[in-house]
Each structure stands twice: as C-alpha cells, then as structure tokens.
Design a protein around this motif. Sequence first.
Motif, PDB file in Angstrom:
ATOM      1  N   GLY A 236       0.831  -1.190   0.000  1.00  0.00           N
ATOM      2  CA  GLY A 236       0.000   0.000   0.000  1.00  0.00           C
ATOM      3  C   GLY A 236       0.874   1.252   0.000  1.00  0.00           C
ATOM      4  O   GLY A 236       2.100   1.191   0.063  1.00  0.00           O
ATOM      5  N   GLN A 237       0.220   2.400  -0.050  1.00  0.00           N
ATOM      6  CA  GLN A 237       0.965   3.652  -0.089  1.00  0.00           C
ATOM      7  C   GLN A 237       0.148   4.771   0.561  1.00  0.00           C
ATOM      8  O   GLN A 237      -1.083   4.810   0.438  1.00  0.00           O
ATOM      9  N   VAL A 238       0.837   5.669   1.245  1.00  0.00           N
ATOM     10  CA  VAL A 238       0.227   6.867   1.809  1.00  0.00           C
ATOM     11  C   VAL A 238       0.819   8.072   1.096  1.00  0.00           C
ATOM     12  O   VAL A 238       2.041   8.157   0.912  1.00  0.00           O
ATOM     13  N   LYS A 239      -0.046   9.008   0.688  1.00  0.00           N
ATOM     14  CA  LYS A 239       0.402  10.211  -0.014  1.00  0.00           C
ATOM     15  C   LYS A 239      -0.188  11.445   0.651  1.00  0.00           C
ATOM     16  O   LYS A 239      -1.396  11.485   0.926  1.00  0.00           O
ATOM     17  N   ALA A 240       0.647  12.425   0.909  1.00  0.00           N
ATOM     18  CA  ALA A 240       0.217  13.710   1.465  1.00  0.00           C
ATOM     19  C   ALA A 240       0.593  14.804   0.479  1.00  0.00           C
ATOM     20  O   ALA A 240       1.671  14.767  -0.129  1.00  0.00           O
ATOM     21  N   SER A 241      -0.284  15.790   0.339  1.00  0.00           N
ATOM     22  CA  SER A 241      -0.100  16.806  -0.695  1.00  0.00           C
ATOM     23  C   SER A 241      -0.474  18.182  -0.176  1.00  0.00           C
ATOM     24  O   SER A 241      -1.279  18.330   0.753  1.00  0.00           O
ATOM     25  N   ALA A 242       0.095  19.196  -0.815  1.00  0.00           N
ATOM     26  CA  ALA A 242      -0.247  20.588  -0.528  1.00  0.00           C
ATOM     27  C   ALA A 242      -0.103  21.394  -1.812  1.00  0.00           C
ATOM     28  O   ALA A 242       0.768  21.103  -2.642  1.00  0.00           O
ATOM     29  N   ALA A 243      -0.955  22.410  -1.962  1.00  0.00           N
ATOM     30  CA  ALA A 243      -0.919  23.235  -3.164  1.00  0.00           C
ATOM     31  C   ALA A 243      -1.268  24.677  -2.813  1.00  0.00           C
ATOM     32  O   ALA A 243      -2.110  24.932  -1.941  1.00  0.00           O
ATOM     33  N   LEU A 244      -0.617  25.594  -3.502  1.00  0.00           N
ATOM     34  CA  LEU A 244      -0.918  27.014  -3.413  1.00  0.00           C
ATOM     35  C   LEU A 244      -1.527  27.442  -4.732  1.00  0.00           C
ATOM     36  O   LEU A 244      -0.931  27.269  -5.799  1.00  0.00           O
TER      37      LEU A 244
ATOM     38  N   GLY B 261      -5.373  32.223  -7.718  1.00  0.00           N
ATOM     39  CA  GLY B 261      -6.475  32.628  -8.579  1.00  0.00           C
ATOM     40  C   GLY B 261      -6.332  32.019  -9.966  1.00  0.00           C
ATOM     41  O   GLY B 261      -6.023  30.843 -10.135  1.00  0.00           O
ATOM     42  N   GLN B 262      -6.540  32.855 -10.999  1.00  0.00           N
ATOM     43  CA  GLN B 262      -6.408  32.404 -12.373  1.00  0.00           C
ATOM     44  C   GLN B 262      -4.969  32.499 -12.877  1.00  0.00           C
ATOM     45  O   GLN B 262      -4.676  32.108 -14.005  1.00  0.00           O
ATOM     46  N   ALA B 263      -4.060  33.001 -12.036  1.00  0.00           N
ATOM     47  CA  ALA B 263      -2.681  33.205 -12.494  1.00  0.00           C
ATOM     48  C   ALA B 263      -1.881  31.913 -12.530  1.00  0.00           C
ATOM     49  O   ALA B 263      -0.960  31.763 -13.336  1.00  0.00           O
ATOM     50  N   GLY B 264      -2.174  30.956 -11.636  1.00  0.00           N
ATOM     51  CA  GLY B 264      -1.413  29.727 -11.643  1.00  0.00           C
ATOM     52  C   GLY B 264      -1.417  29.039 -10.303  1.00  0.00           C
ATOM     53  O   GLY B 264      -2.201  29.373  -9.396  1.00  0.00           O
ATOM     54  N   LEU B 265      -0.513  28.093 -10.118  1.00  0.00           N
ATOM     55  CA  LEU B 265      -0.469  27.297  -8.891  1.00  0.00           C
ATOM     56  C   LEU B 265       0.898  26.623  -8.753  1.00  0.00           C
ATOM     57  O   LEU B 265       1.656  26.489  -9.711  1.00  0.00           O
ATOM     58  N   VAL B 266       1.163  26.187  -7.524  1.00  0.00           N
ATOM     59  CA  VAL B 266       2.322  25.364  -7.211  1.00  0.00           C
ATOM     60  C   VAL B 266       1.834  24.209  -6.332  1.00  0.00           C
ATOM     61  O   VAL B 266       1.065  24.425  -5.392  1.00  0.00           O
ATOM     62  N   SER B 267       2.271  22.982  -6.639  1.00  0.00           N
ATOM     63  CA  SER B 267       1.768  21.811  -5.924  1.00  0.00           C
ATOM     64  C   SER B 267       2.922  20.883  -5.548  1.00  0.00           C
ATOM     65  O   SER B 267       3.894  20.740  -6.304  1.00  0.00           O
TER      66      SER B 267
END
Length: 505
Positions: free
Chosen positions: A361-369, A372-378
């Motif tokens: 099995g696997q556990v995954k944790a994530s976060a993203a900024l 708005g409509q300009a973009g994102l970082v994940s």
Amino acid sequence: MRKLVYLLILGGLMPNLYAQGISDVLRYSQESVYGTARFNAMSGAFGALGGDLSGVALNPAGSAVFLYNYASASGGLVDRQNDILYSNTFNTSADIDAAITQAGAVWVFGNSSDESDWGKFTIAVNYELQNNFDNEVVSIGTNTIGIDQFFLNQAEGLPLELLQLQGGESIPDLYQFLGETEGAAAQSAFLGFQSFIIDPVENTPGNTAYFSNVAPGSFNQEHFRVDSGYQGKYTFNLATEYKQSLYLGVNLNAHAIDYRSSTFLFESNNNANTAIDQIGFEENLWVLGSGFSAQVGAIAKLGDILRVGITYDTPTWLTLSEETSQSIETRRILNDNSTIIEVVDPRVVNIFADYRMRTPGQVKASAALLFGQAGLVSFDYGYKDFTEMQFTTNDPFFNIQNALIENTFKAASSYRLGGEYRVNQWSFRGGYRFEESPFEDTSLMGDLTGYSLGLGYSLDNVKIDLSYATAQQDRSEALYGTGLTTPTNIDQQMDVYTLSLGFFF
C-alpha cells in the motif's frame, strides 16, 4: 559479499525464466508517471488539486473539484534509451512505442437541497496506464565465464537417467515430464545435456555429477532481452463536496497485466580443446494477471490559497499466470575437427498454476498554493514500504521468496513538485520528481530523478494539452541466477511525450 548475494537475487529479477520470484512482485509494485498531458507536465503532483482525471486516479477526492461533466483521452510515445556496460564493454539500445495513457470521464450532479451542507457529488470512470514494459537491452562483451556454467549448476545433483531419453521417448515428452515432476532447473539441465554442453562424470544411472564440454578461456557473448506489454488500472470513482471546502472520494480499481519477455544469448569461443564453440540459448516468458485495489482520499481548502490532500492506497491483490518456453542450438566439434549443429527445441509451452501476490500500500500527502487564475504550485509526498510485498500463495518456494523480500527491500519515499502559470487561454507547466530506490543496496537500483514540461490551450469547451517528461535511473542485474552471473550495469533514460484532448459536456 552482501552485494554478491544481492546480485544473485537480481538474477531472479531477470526473466531467465520461471520468474515466479521477487522479480514479479517488484515489477508490478512500481509505477511510472503517465496519464494526461497536464498530469505529466507537472510530474504527477496532483494530490491536493483535483480537476484532472489522472489526478482522480491519484486522489479520489479530486473528481469533486470538477464543476461540469468532463471527458478526456490521452496518448503518447514512450522512448527508452539504455546505456549498457557488460564485461567492460559499452553498448546502447533504444525502444520507442506508442501507448494510450489515459481515457475517462466524470459526471457532476448537484444537490437540489439548499439547506444541506453536502454539495455536489460526482461519478467518474477512468483508465490509467501504470507501466509500459516495452524495452530492449543488449549486453555485449568478452567474458571468462560461459553459459555452460549455468547448465552445469542446474544439472548438479540430478540423476543421469532423468536426462536420458528412454525407449520410445521423445525430447518433448521428457522435457514436459521434467517440468511437471522436477521443475524448471531440470528442464534447463536437460537442454544442456541433450545439446552436448554437459556430460556425466560417470555414465551410470546413479550418476549425479557432471562436467562441461566447453573448454575454459574467453567467451564472446551477446545477450538480447526484449520486453513488451503493459500494466493498467481501471477506476470507478465516487466523490462528494462538503461545505464547499472539503472533498471526499473513494476509488475501486481493477488491474490488468500483460507482460512478455524474450531473451537470447549467443556465445562463441576459440578455446583450445573445446568440444562446443557456439551456443544459442533462447527463453520466452508470458505473464497475464488481474487484480483489485481501493483508494480513499480527501482534499481540504484552507483559505483562498492553500489546499491540502491525503490519500491511502490499499495493497493491490493480484492473481498471475505464466507460460514459458526454451530452446537451444550448439555447434559441436567432432574428433575429425568437422562440426555438427545440434538443435534441441522441445516446442513445449510450460503452463504454471496461478499464483497470488500482494503489492504494498501507499500513503500520499499533498499541498498546493493556488493564485487565482494566475497559476499554482503543488507538492506531493508518497511513502511505500516495499518489504510489505508478499506472495500470498501457500507454497514453500514462495515462503523463501517472501524471506528474500524482507531482507532485500526497504521503505522508500517519493517527492513530486509541479507548477502552472496561465496567460489568457494558455497554460505553461513544469515539474520535478524524485523516487528513492526500493533496495537496501542502492547499487542494484539507484534513485530515480525526473523532470517535465508542458503546454495547454483552452478553447470554449475544449482543452488541448502537450507534455514532455524524462526520468533517469540506473541499475545492476545478473544475466542469469546461477553460473553466468556477470552483472550488466544499465543507465536508463525514459522520455514520455503525451497529447491529451478534453472537453466539457
């Protein structure tokens, strides 16, 4: 000494045949980043984002992020390039193939009750390519160890009468009998004996010791391995939204495996007093499998900018079946220095009883900024304990394999980072990923490092995406599990080019 033991284990990772060993469970426990072009362009860092069908295959809560019904299909080219070092000789090989990497759709259903905290719920179906096995490795070099040592080791301890044809018995008859009663090693020993590579020390029925007719010295070897096939995941997804800030989902996954591998070794020598100066040895393996797994996941909005996600993947329970075949051809030098070609081709397909395994099995944790409509970082982090791989078939052989797994592998972490910048209808993407080696001894398989780029364009209800992703990893493998265990060092680069077409409906 420890590395030598691991290399011998890795001989089992090569399909020299009868790969019912740790090769199978490792092969199906790892997966590459395929899927949609947007997913690939951001190196698969989608655990806290959603809104993408490959993201749904990663975190089942991601389908509840969709606002409208949506469907997409993706295809691409997979290009593998291998730099190979075998017995101090360098060689390269490459393989490029087309593949369907993703196809699916999501349906969004609103809640008609204005008083309920539960918003929309979604249903999605999706196919995701987990592994493309197409690959070609060519190992060429001059060695002081010959393939005769493989056959010699396989024969040691076997009574001579098992390798000799009895009255009226044919080669296919005895070969099949040995497979059913004595196993794969006896079949290989039979090929070596019938092709005159090995002979008994004493020509008596009780003899169990053998010698090689190939004189020691120098051997020119060319070993070819061609793999093909795929591992795919078919997902049925349910998800919902709570108070427009929490998304919850579950995936039920069916898995399919079709893996084929063919190996051919050609060896020649000019050694003094040798009775065999050429050997061609072919083996073929075909594995079919199916399985089941599940995933549960959540994505939470923490304010207008930050999202976090968590996913748990259950182990995958697989049932596999295998078929194998072998043949050999030698050139024998007679006493008058004339030569004769000996061909031993039983034309028998060995069909093995189904066996079962469990991948970890696997556990995954994530976060993203999200800006708005300009973009994102994940960013995504994954943790998988490869010591939890296990054969679940109750058999002494598989119990030995499970002990090898515990002593050979370790827990490994993976890291994915992706970003997207939008300008009007255009999206520009990039990503990075790093995966730790699953081996305790990382010289057997190194860490994986990958980078990615991509471009997207939205037009009304249609989306077109392109991506390029590359990953590099090196490993060391023995050609055979016994006898000819000279390692092959492989530095592999895999490039994936993906095109996706999606539309809202």
